[in-house]
Design a protein around this motif. Structure first.
Motif: not given
Length: 236
Positions: A13-24, A70-74
């Protein structure tokens, strides 16, 4: 033989959140910069450019957020199927900010949630194979429960850029990255591989005659049973 890396739920979860933050971070920062220009009377001559910057960055932010949802979230309650029309809608929003064109050849069907997520994450990797532009083709074939995902892409010859396999993706998809560990930079392809294993799909990625291919094919029932038995034995 190297074992597949198993991440704790909190680390994933932490890494996916970091990925989203990096993209944004870049488009959100651009919006802030544009607003600062509009708020400064001394930079009135740059107001038109600032508005264009804000509009472009807002478009990028929306596309990345729609994709992440859609790709990462619930995206919906557990166990709910996802209409491929929603996948197409999000895919086309994403490709509005990508340099490649999208050829969507997916029938109107319902996919189990994790399979839909797998499809979208494979799409992002396929887009990365033609970073300077080209054509990405997406196909879904097969009966319900036996769907096969096929991605092909080829770079625009005018760009003089070779079609490529995104760096490190093969190892990350297998759950056995070359570096021996996974971080936020590689979490998206790693997560894609995890989704494939969760849905009993076999991934294959490569390049043939300058055409990138990326497929997900259902594993044979005998293979799934054997893997489940092996996992049960290992846990005892």
């Amino acid at each position: 033989m190297t074992d597949i890396i198993e991440l704790k739920a909190t680390d994933l979860a932490a890494m996916l959140c970091s990925r989203v933050c990096h993209d944004l971070i870049n488009p959100i920062g651009a919006i802030g910069n544009g607003l600062e220009v509009l708020a400064d009377p001394s930079q009135a001559e740059m107001s038109e450019g600032a508005r264009d910057l804000i509009a472009s960055a807002a478009k990028q932010s929306r596309a990345k957020l729609e994709f992440a949802r859609l790709a990462y979230g619930a995206s919906s309650t557990a166990g709910t199927d996802i209409d491929t029309r929603e996948c197409e809608r999000v895919a086309r929003i994403l490709f509005d900010i990508e340099k490649a064109d999208l050829d969507w050849q997916v029938p109107l069907i319902l996919l189990p949630k994790h399979k839909a997520k797998l499809l979208m994450n494979m799409l992002l990797i396929a887009a990365g194979s033609v970073p300077r532009g080209g054509l990405v083709t997406v196909k879904v074939t097969g009966a319900a429960g036996e769907e096969k995902f096929e991605f092909n892409s080829k770079s625009d010859p005018e760009k003089r850029q070779k079609t490529l396999i995104p760096s490190g993706s093969a190892g990350l998809l297998s759950g056995m990255p070359e570096e021996g560990s996974v971080d936020a930079r590689g979490i998206q392809p790693f997560y894609t591989g995890l989704l494939a294993r969760m849905t009993d799909m076999e991934l294959d990625i490569g390049i043939e005659t300058d055409v990138f291919f990326f497929t997900a094919i259902p594993k044979a029932k005998e293979e799934v049973i054997a893997e489940e038995a092996k996992a049960e034995t290992a846990s005892e």
